[in-house]
Design a protein around this motif. Structure first.
Motif, PDB file in Angstrom:
ATOM      1  N   ALA A 113      27.903  35.906  43.045  1.00  0.00           N
ATOM      2  CA  ALA A 113      27.402  34.856  42.161  1.00  0.00           C
ATOM      3  C   ALA A 113      28.311  34.594  40.969  1.00  0.00           C
ATOM      4  CB  ALA A 113      25.996  35.209  41.678  1.00  0.00           C
ATOM      5  N   LEU A 114      28.934  35.626  40.441  1.00  0.00           N
ATOM      6  CA  LEU A 114      29.774  35.490  39.258  1.00  0.00           C
ATOM      7  C   LEU A 114      31.243  35.578  39.636  1.00  0.00           C
ATOM      8  CD1 LEU A 114      30.465  35.377  36.272  1.00  0.00           C
ATOM      9  CD2 LEU A 114      29.889  37.815  36.097  1.00  0.00           C
ATOM     10  N   GLY A 115      31.945  34.494  39.518  1.00  0.00           N
ATOM     11  CA  GLY A 115      33.393  34.494  39.709  1.00  0.00           C
ATOM     12  C   GLY A 115      33.823  33.982  41.064  1.00  0.00           C
ATOM     13  N   LYS A 116      33.446  34.669  42.134  1.00  0.00           N
ATOM     14  CA  LYS A 116      33.917  34.279  43.464  1.00  0.00           C
ATOM     15  C   LYS A 116      33.344  32.932  43.885  1.00  0.00           C
ATOM     16  CE  LYS A 116      36.125  36.683  45.345  1.00  0.00           C
ATOM     17  NZ  LYS A 116      35.791  37.792  46.245  1.00  0.00           N
ATOM     18  N   CYS A 117      32.074  32.712  43.611  1.00  0.00           N
ATOM     19  CA  CYS A 117      31.443  31.443  43.966  1.00  0.00           C
ATOM     20  C   CYS A 117      32.167  30.272  43.311  1.00  0.00           C
ATOM     21  CB  CYS A 117      29.971  31.460  43.545  1.00  0.00           C
ATOM     22  SG  CYS A 117      29.120  29.886  43.737  1.00  0.00           S
ATOM     23  N   GLN A 118      32.364  30.341  42.012  1.00  0.00           N
ATOM     24  CA  GLN A 118      32.971  29.236  41.273  1.00  0.00           C
ATOM     25  C   GLN A 118      34.444  29.069  41.647  1.00  0.00           C
ATOM     26  OE1 GLN A 118      31.350  31.909  39.692  1.00  0.00           O
ATOM     27  NE2 GLN A 118      29.373  30.830  39.780  1.00  0.00           N
ATOM     28  N   ARG A 119      35.119  30.180  41.873  1.00  0.00           N
ATOM     29  CA  ARG A 119      36.530  30.082  42.261  1.00  0.00           C
ATOM     30  C   ARG A 119      36.672  29.419  43.617  1.00  0.00           C
ATOM     31  NH1 ARG A 119      40.539  35.011  43.682  1.00  0.00           N
ATOM     32  NH2 ARG A 119      42.457  33.801  43.932  1.00  0.00           N
TER      33      ARG A 119
ATOM     34  N   MET B 222      33.177  35.039  54.968  1.00  0.00           N
ATOM     35  CA  MET B 222      33.027  35.924  53.811  1.00  0.00           C
ATOM     36  C   MET B 222      34.314  35.870  53.020  1.00  0.00           C
ATOM     37  SD  MET B 222      31.118  38.313  52.277  1.00  0.00           S
ATOM     38  CE  MET B 222      31.391  39.608  51.062  1.00  0.00           C
ATOM     39  N   ALA B 223      34.200  35.673  51.689  1.00  0.00           N
ATOM     40  CA  ALA B 223      35.373  35.621  50.822  1.00  0.00           C
ATOM     41  C   ALA B 223      35.454  36.914  50.028  1.00  0.00           C
ATOM     42  CB  ALA B 223      35.285  34.421  49.879  1.00  0.00           C
TER      43      ALA B 223
ATOM     44  N   ARG C 191      35.707  46.002  58.416  1.00  0.00           N
ATOM     45  CA  ARG C 191      34.666  45.559  57.484  1.00  0.00           C
ATOM     46  C   ARG C 191      34.123  44.190  57.894  1.00  0.00           C
ATOM     47  NH1 ARG C 191      34.568  47.693  51.449  1.00  0.00           N
ATOM     48  NH2 ARG C 191      35.626  49.695  51.708  1.00  0.00           N
ATOM     49  N   ALA C 192      35.006  43.319  58.326  1.00  0.00           N
ATOM     50  CA  ALA C 192      34.562  41.999  58.766  1.00  0.00           C
ATOM     51  C   ALA C 192      33.653  42.119  59.991  1.00  0.00           C
ATOM     52  CB  ALA C 192      35.765  41.115  59.067  1.00  0.00           C
ATOM     53  N   ARG C 193      34.033  42.966  60.931  1.00  0.00           N
ATOM     54  CA  ARG C 193      33.217  43.132  62.144  1.00  0.00           C
ATOM     55  C   ARG C 193      31.856  43.732  61.805  1.00  0.00           C
ATOM     56  NH1 ARG C 193      38.288  44.552  64.655  1.00  0.00           N
ATOM     57  NH2 ARG C 193      37.873  46.752  64.226  1.00  0.00           N
ATOM     58  N   GLN C 194      31.841  44.704  60.910  1.00  0.00           N
ATOM     59  CA  GLN C 194      30.580  45.346  60.538  1.00  0.00           C
ATOM     60  C   GLN C 194      29.606  44.355  59.915  1.00  0.00           C
ATOM     61  OE1 GLN C 194      31.951  48.479  57.961  1.00  0.00           O
ATOM     62  NE2 GLN C 194      32.233  49.942  59.619  1.00  0.00           N
ATOM     63  N   ARG C 195      30.122  43.374  59.198  1.00  0.00           N
ATOM     64  CA  ARG C 195      29.274  42.370  58.558  1.00  0.00           C
ATOM     65  C   ARG C 195      28.990  41.179  59.461  1.00  0.00           C
ATOM     66  NH1 ARG C 195      29.053  42.079  52.675  1.00  0.00           N
ATOM     67  NH2 ARG C 195      29.841  43.988  51.742  1.00  0.00           N
ATOM     68  N   GLY C 196      29.526  41.171  60.661  1.00  0.00           N
ATOM     69  CA  GLY C 196      29.319  40.051  61.567  1.00  0.00           C
ATOM     70  C   GLY C 196      29.996  38.787  61.107  1.00  0.00           C
ATOM     71  N   VAL C 197      31.156  38.928  60.456  1.00  0.00           N
ATOM     72  CA  VAL C 197      31.874  37.788  59.895  1.00  0.00           C
ATOM     73  C   VAL C 197      32.767  37.158  60.961  1.00  0.00           C
ATOM     74  CG1 VAL C 197      33.573  37.049  58.181  1.00  0.00           C
ATOM     75  CG2 VAL C 197      31.796  38.712  57.559  1.00  0.00           C
ATOM     76  N   GLU C 198      32.541  35.888  61.216  1.00  0.00           N
ATOM     77  CA  GLU C 198      33.334  35.146  62.205  1.00  0.00           C
ATOM     78  C   GLU C 198      34.630  34.618  61.600  1.00  0.00           C
ATOM     79  OE1 GLU C 198      32.667  31.271  65.166  1.00  0.00           O
ATOM     80  OE2 GLU C 198      30.992  32.120  64.006  1.00  0.00           O
ATOM     81  N   LEU C 199      34.576  34.269  60.304  1.00  0.00           N
ATOM     82  CA  LEU C 199      35.724  33.679  59.638  1.00  0.00           C
ATOM     83  C   LEU C 199      35.998  34.446  58.337  1.00  0.00           C
ATOM     84  CD1 LEU C 199      37.813  31.355  59.531  1.00  0.00           C
ATOM     85  CD2 LEU C 199      36.096  29.999  58.311  1.00  0.00           C
ATOM     86  N   PRO C 200      36.798  35.521  58.390  1.00  0.00           N
ATOM     87  CA  PRO C 200      37.109  36.270  57.171  1.00  0.00           C
ATOM     88  C   PRO C 200      38.112  35.516  56.301  1.00  0.00           C
ATOM     89  CG  PRO C 200      38.232  37.243  59.066  1.00  0.00           C
ATOM     90  CD  PRO C 200      37.375  36.135  59.603  1.00  0.00           C
TER      91      PRO C 200
END
Length: 349
Positions: free
Chosen positions: A191-197, A272-273, A282-291
């Motif tokens: 919520a703080l920083g990554k979202c706005q960037r 996931m950013a 880590r991407a696979r563990q979170r089920g992230v299709e587009l890291p």
């Protein structure tokens, strides 16, 4: 062969080394002649806060000193817990606290983030807080300050962590939008920083459509706007029709992506950013299709460059991959040690 360490200051130098007046206590880094802590992990009487993330800006302190941006973030997130007394200190202003002088300079991490420059007994110590060197339209850029001791984070303090250009990562997202125009693209952001960037990176890449937000992200975006950061058109995803979310960018906290909330999305592409998306497991563990490897922390090259830029003969490493950076610094003739502070999280924890 172990290189020789640099000699200590001679007895007649008139300099009082920071290890004589900086103490590492369970609450955190304590500046004894000033009577305050920097980013304490427990409630204290006087605290200097580097930035608004919850592992650095804790509730319950009596008096808090920080930049105006950080104080605004703390008020938004902590309410009355932001501190009984709050004193703003603009970048570059110098004040005296007890027997030390204190100055805040930009850290380039998030809105309002600052390094703490402290001088006492003829010596200067700089506590970096969290920082990055990559350009970020949402906050003031990191400012190197020459010092006698540099206290640095090392979240990504391993040579394997070299962040790619952020606009290149955004290009991956935009390419996926073109390939899958009927699918929502939900991106996990903090919520703080990554979202706005991420929003400003999309705008810089020419994306001018509305960006949809999970409700938890809107308050800090509104705060950024009030601080002069332009984000373009934002819409709440919660009340949007499923048809409107087809082919749209939807930002949400990482926890919401795996929650029932995500069922409202149209066959979502999950992204996931985070700097940790460099680690495929880590991407696979979170089920992230587009890291998307987009980080608000310095990577290995930036950490090493910063050691050159500040020119400190001594470095203390506070949290993260401490051993590798300590080893690297020692190999270059810099006195270095790990402080092993507790209570600070890695990005994405």
């Amino acid at each position: 062969m172990i290189p020789p360490r640099l000699p200590p200051d001679p007895p007649n130098s008139g300099r009082l080394h920071p290890d004589r007046w900086i103490r590492i206590l369970p609450e955190g880094v304590y500046v004894e002649p000033g009577g305050f802590y920097v980013d304490p992990v427990r409630p204290v009487e006087r605290a200097v806060i580097t930035h608004g993330h919850s592992d650095h800006a804790r509730p319950g302190h009596d008096k808090v000193l920080a930049t105006p941006g950080t104080l605004a973030i703390m008020r938004e997130r902590l309410g009355e817990g932001a501190g009984a007394g709050r004193q703003p200190l603009a970048y570059g202003e110098t004040i005296r606290i007890g027997d030390v002088t204190v100055r805040l300079v930009p850290a380039g991490h998030v809105l309002g983030s600052a390094q703490v420059v402290i001088e006492h007994g003829g010596s200067r110590i700089v506590l970096s807080g969290d920082y990055k060197r990559t350009h970020d339209r949402t906050c003031a850029p990191f400012e190197p300050v020459p010092c006698d001791v540099f206290v640095t984070e090392a979240t990504f303090g391993l040579p394997v962590f070299r962040h790619p250009p952020d606009l290149g990562e955004i290009a991956k997202l935009l390419h996926s939008l073109r390939v899958f125009p009927e699918r929502s693209h939900v991106v996990g952001v903090y919520a703080l920083g990554k979202c706005q960037r991420l929003i400003t990176l999309l705008r810089a890449a020419g994306y001018d459509r509305p960006v949809y937000l999970h409700g938890a992200l809107m308050p800090i975006c509104d705060l950024y706007r009030a601080q002069g950061v332009e984000l373009g058109e934002l819409r709440p995803a919660t009340v949007a029709a499923k048809e409107d979310l087809k082919g749209a960018v939807v930002l949400a906290p990482p926890s919401a992506i795996a929650d029932r909330w995500a069922r409202r999305l149209a066959d979502p592409v999950t992204a996931m950013a985070s700097g940790w998306m460099r680690v495929r497991q880590r991407a696979r563990q979170r089920g992230v299709e587009l890291p998307l490897v987009i980080s608000d922390h310095a990577d290995w090259d930036e950490l090493v460059q910063t050691l050159d830029d500040v020119g400190a003969p001594e470095v203390w490493v506070t949290h993260g991959r401490e051993e590798a950076l300590v080893h690297h610094a020692t190999g270059r003739g810099i006195r270095a040690r790990a402080l092993a502070l507790v209570g600070f999280e890695e990005e994405g924890a």
